[in-house]
Design an enzyme around this catalytic site. Structure first.
Site, short mmCIF file in Angstrom:
data_model
loop_
_atom_site.label_atom_id
_atom_site.label_comp_id
_atom_site.label_asym_id
_atom_site.label_seq_id
_atom_site.Cartn_x
_atom_site.Cartn_y
_atom_site.Cartn_z
N GLY A 269 -20.60 -9.35 44.27
CA GLY A 269 -20.68 -8.40 44.91
C GLY A 269 -21.93 -7.55 44.81
CB ALA A 270 -22.43 -4.67 44.16
CG MET A 271 -23.41 -4.72 37.41
SD MET A 271 -21.67 -5.26 36.75
CE MET A 271 -21.49 -4.09 35.73
CD GLU A 272 -19.04 -2.02 37.11
OE1 GLU A 272 -19.37 -2.82 37.90
OE2 GLU A 272 -18.03 -2.08 35.94
CD GLU A 306 -19.82 -2.13 42.42
OE1 GLU A 306 -19.66 -1.97 41.19
OE2 GLU A 306 -19.34 -3.30 43.15
CG HIS A 309 -16.84 0.53 38.64
ND1 HIS A 309 -15.67 0.29 38.15
CD2 HIS A 309 -17.03 -0.60 39.44
CE1 HIS A 309 -15.35 -0.79 38.19
NE2 HIS A 309 -15.88 -1.53 39.19
CD GLU A 328 -14.17 -4.26 38.24
OE1 GLU A 328 -13.96 -3.85 39.21
OE2 GLU A 328 -15.21 -4.23 37.60
N1 PHE Z 1 -17.96 -5.19 37.93
C1 PHE Z 1 -18.58 -5.69 39.20
C2 PHE Z 1 -17.53 -4.94 40.19
O1 PHE Z 1 -16.40 -5.29 40.32
C3 PHE Z 1 -18.37 -7.11 39.36
C4 PHE Z 1 -19.10 -7.93 38.76
C5 PHE Z 1 -18.60 -8.61 37.61
C6 PHE Z 1 -20.41 -8.23 38.98
C7 PHE Z 1 -19.42 -9.54 36.76
C8 PHE Z 1 -21.19 -9.09 38.13
C9 PHE Z 1 -20.72 -9.61 37.01
O2 PHE Z 1 -17.86 -4.12 40.71
ZN ZN Z 2 -15.56 -3.35 40.09
#
Ligand code: PHE
Ligand code: ZN
Length: 883
Positions: A269-272, A306, A309, A328
């Site tokens: 979905g997305a990345m922090e 995000e 995080h 998470e």
């Molecule tokens: N860390 C991200 C999230 O939960 C998820 C994610 C994991 C994105 C691995 C890309 C690769 O917000």
């Molecule tokens: Zn996350």
């Protein structure tokens, strides 16, 4: 891809790193197929290492190594060992030293979408969990924290926008004026999984945020040209999230800028990434015409997730990947609380619990069950699961329930204080709550290591003479793979006892205090609680607010459920009672159908539902939840064995029809009265209204009369927003009427040019219960707008089919399984992470009736036997087959 079987990584083998990295200076020259990465690392032996003088082994995959220099001296092949996954230096100085490493990577050729890749012409990176090793040789583990400076250069035309983590330092043009560069510096030490870089021709919208201490932060969201007007909701959500984290948790943002970039191809979905969140563009871009209310809600919650995080994940990160839930589960809990505060607490809880049960309870009951803190993995990407995320969030929520909100907040404050700038563990997190509250949580911690969903078997006895009620509770802990025997858990059970007039009775523990918060602690396998001064036989309302991720069994009559639906002061449990009633009715119908009996069943449930939705002062969104029956997959999960999907479908249709008929006038009134007037608003109020109306439409359509189908077509063709249009499209795609193709064609004509919206067109067809669906899905895999390299397309078409279409995926002839296995094998050569995810659709296979089970097994065996498969897919398939 290696031929030998990869060895699992074990939690118990954790050792601190032999070396630390203090600073990283990257100099990256972007090129479509040959990007040069120069990395200068300042390293030193770790004083806390267990073994002294270990050789320095750096992780690296899919890299072309050009040069290594140690303290300025170029190394030769004799000085190091190089293989497919690492670079090991034979000798390094005993004190601090500098390594200069030059590697080349091919972004264009990267279809796994880990490391540096290109999507829609935009360069971007994805480093969690282990993507940085595809950019440069590094200590790719979350407990190695360094400060980064990143210089990026690129063609001016190709990538006018150049971004990385932290704050911008400088930028300029290079000789000739065709290329330019930008330098970014992130002052906060971070593990490499939080590194990010973006380069591309993007447009943006900007805003500012004044933090609680009065600092001004520049906010920017980067999107494709022409999509700027669709980024407003994400920006609005971001600002609300920033404010909320200050107010609820005292957390302030810490850089001068906060950037978000929306890209079209993204595995998750997305990345922090610190200061530079990268998003799947479907979770940024929204307008009333293009996005449903569900997407608006998802944007709000993922943007918040995000952002949150930044403190839970970035400022405090994880020591190792076994601690993934530390960031998470906690961050999901935080985003759930945010959404509850922004919208309706009860409705949010219902949505979250539905999701938990449908995803996590299913996972926990099958071959992929694992503890919230796993103890072993082969491919960490396979552990971004509902168990780590959703059950992880429930564990944090239980701590809040056990300690109360004040001590919970004190524990969080202590956690931020004590571990800021560190890579922490779940144990350290729990210790903060113990220290802040003086409560021993050692028993509670079992939740982190024990997989499986506990069942609370409850029995309420009433003694009219002594005016006493006794609640007997037994916790039953089903075995899961690798954990045949379980120990009892520490479970907060929130409850109420309803008196004859529907009021909550005071919970006076026999010889003890009144339970103010209504929470009893279940710590033993069997326990009894006695309540005194109970005037008459009470009706128990158990597991209020879903106080623990457990299943509950209690002998309630239909009348009891009706009583709870009408009276329970806990609105979550009122909904739960209605849902239980529906489930009971559905399962009884499945049973009757199996015996060849006529299934004229469910009238009482329908009547109770009718009363429930007309309750005074209920929010529309809540009424919509009441009107949404358990799904066929929910019924299959509760039945649990020898599942025959067709009979569940038949029972489901009958009940839908019965409810549609019984509540007919009421539903028609709701449908007519709640029509949108005035401008579209994505807020809880507007969304709630549309949700009730669409739920009513679905039930009315289930009656199947001509006017009902006409209403459905009208709903589609006169829709003024995507919520209504998409809802109707799904329903129409399920009908064998001429309007089906008319609507699908209309949708295609209108949206073929929009890569996000068109996914709804793929998904609606894949979701259809018609017998022709599989051949349609197969044909769509050859459609020019479909691509196996695009995760969103794969999820929309193949994922929707395998995960949300129980009858057609589980076709009796096994063709659905064959199709999925073929697709997984093809995908595995491009994007193993997505291939493994698709494969997990088989996780329910053991609960099927024997014929389907055999067909699923043979499809899985074929995947297991395939040569050259990724560790990702091999790990999942071997668990599925218990190899
Ligand atoms: N860390 C991200 C999230 O939960 C998820 C994610 C994991 C994105 C691995 C890309 C690769 O917000
Ligand atoms: Zn996350």
């Amino acid at each position: 891809m290696t031929a030998k079987r990869p060895r699992p990584i074990l939690l118990k083998n954790y050792r601190p790193p032999a070396y630390l990295i203090d600073t990283v200076e990257l100099d990256i020259a972007l090129d479509p197929t040959r990007t040069r990465v120069h990395s200068r690392l300042k390293l030193r032996p770790n004083p806390k290492a267990e073994k002294k003088k270990e050789p320095l082994r750096l992780d690296g995959e899919h890299l072309e190594l050009a040069e290594v220099r140690l303290d300025g001296r170029t190394l030769t092949g004799k000085d190091y060992r190089l293989d497919d996954t690492s670079l090991t230096l034979k000798k390094t100085p005993a004190k601090a030293f500098t390594l200069d490493i030059t590697t080349y990577v091919n972004p264009e050729g990267n279809k796994a979408l880990q490391g540096l890749y290109r999507t829609n012409g935009v360069y971007c990176t994805q480093c969690e969990a282990q993507g940085f090793r595809r950019i440069s040789y590094y200590l790719d583990r979350p407990d190695v924290l360094a400060t980064y400076t990143c210089r990026i250069e690129a063609e001016m035309d190709e990538a006018p926008v150049l971004l990385s983590n932290g704050n911008p330092l400088e930028r300029g043009t290079l000789a000739g004026g065709k290329r330019h560069y930008a330098v970014w510096h992130d002052p906060y030490p971070k593990p490499c999984y939080l590194f990010a870089l973006v380069g591309g021709d993007l447009s943006s919208i900007a805003s500012t945020f004044r933090t609680m201490s009065g600092r001004e932060v520049d906010l920017r969201i980067y999107v494709e040209h022409g999509k700027e007007s669709r980024a407003g909701w994400a920006m609005d959500s971001l600002k609300r999230a920033m404010r909320w984290d200050e107010e609820r948790f005292g957390r302030e943002y810490d850089l001068d800028v906060f950037n978000i970039v929306a890209v079209s191809d993204f595995n998750m979905g997305a990345m922090e990434n610190k200061g530079l969140n990268v998003f799947n563009d479907r979770l940024i871009l929204a307008s009333p015409e293009t996005a449903t209310d569900t997407i608006f809600e998802a944007i709000e919650s993922v943007v918040a997730h995000e952002y949150f995080h930044n403190w839970t994940g970035n400022r405090i990160t994880c020591r190792d990947w076994f601690q993934l839930c530390l960031k998470e589960g906690l961050t999901v809990f935080r985003d759930q609380e945010f959404s509850g505060d922004e919208r309706s607490e009860t409705v949010q809880r219902i949505i979250d619990v539905r999701r938990l049960k449908s995803l996590q309870f299913t996972e926990d009951a099958g071959p992929l069950a694992h503890p919230v803190r796993p103890e072993s993995y082969i491919e960490i990407n396979n552990f971004y699961t509902a168990t780590v995320y959703e059950k992880g969030a429930e564990l944090v929520r239980m701590i809040q329930t056990l300690l109360g909100r004040d001590y919970f907040r004190k524990g969080m404050d202590l956690y931020f204080d004590r571990h800021d700038g560190e890579a922490a563990t779940v144990d350290e997190f729990i210790t903060c709550f113990e220290d802040a509250s003086g409560t021993d949580l050692s028993h509670f911690k079992r939740w982190y290591s024990q997989a499986g969903t506990p069942e609370l078997v409850c029995d309420l006895h009433f003694d009219p003479e002594k005016k006493r009620a006794r609640l007997d509770v037994e916790q039953v802990l089903p075995p899961t793979p690798g954990q045949p025997h379980k120990k009892p858990l520490d479970i907060p059970l929130k409850l109420g006892l309803l008196g004859g007039n529907g009021q909550d009775l005071p919970l006076k523990l026999d010889g003890g205090p009144v339970l103010e918060d209504g929470v009893v602690h279940i710590t033993k396998r069997k326990q009894s609680f006695k309540f005194s001064d109970i005037p008459s036989r009470p009706v128990p309302s158990l597991l209020r607010g879903f106080s623990a991720p457990a299943n509950i069994t209690v002998d309630l009559s239909d009348q009891d459920l009706e009583f709870l639906i009408a009276n329970d002061s806990d609105l979550f449990n009122r909904w739960q009672a209605a849902n239980t009633y529906a489930m009971r009715t559905l399962i009884e119908t499945v049973r009757r159908l199996a015996k060849g009996k006529k299934a004229s069943h469910g009238m009482r449930y329908a009547k109770a539902l009718s009363t429930a939705i007309s309750g005074e002062g209920l929010e529309n969104a809540y009424r919509a939840e009441l009107l949404t029956l358990p799904s066929q997959a929910d019924v299959a999960r509760v039945i649990g064995k020898n599942v025959e999907p067709v009979s569940i479908q038949r029972a489901h249709r009958r009940l839908m029809k019965l409810v549609g008929r019984t509540l007919g006038d009421q539903l028609e009134d709701l449908y007519d009265e709640l029509a949108d007037e005035g401008p579209f608003s994505p807020d809880a109020e507007g969304a709630g209204r549309r949700a009730v109306r669409n739920a009513a439409l679905t039930l009315l359509t289930a009656r199947g009369e001509k006017p009902d189908l006409e209403r459905l077509s009208r709903h589609y063709f006169t829709a003024t927003n995507m919520t209504d249009r998409a809802h109707a499209l799904y329903q129409l795609a399920a009908q064998r009427s001429s309007d089906r193709e008319r609507a699908l064609n209309d949708f295609y004509e209108q949206w073929q040019g929009d890569h996000i919206v068109i996914d709804t067109w793929f998904a609606a067809q894949a979701h259809s219960p018609l017998a022709s669906t599989l051949s349609r899905v197969k044909a769509l895999t050859r459609h020019p707008l479909f691509a196996l390299t695009a995760p969103n397309k794969v999820r929309a078409l193949i994922g929707t089919f395998a995960l949300t279409n129980p009858v057609q995926f589980n076709r009796a002839d096994g063709a659905g399984y064959t199709f999925l296995a073929d697709q997984v094998l093809a995908l595995d050569r491009l994007n193993p992470q997505i291939a493994a995810r698709m494969l997990s659709a088989f996780r329910i296979w053991r609960s099927l009736e024997p014929k389907r089970r055999a067909k699923a097994r043979s499809a899985l065996s074929r995947v297991a036997r395939a040569k050259g498969g990724s560790p990702d897919v091999q790990e999942i398939v071997s668990k599925m087959l218990e190899l």
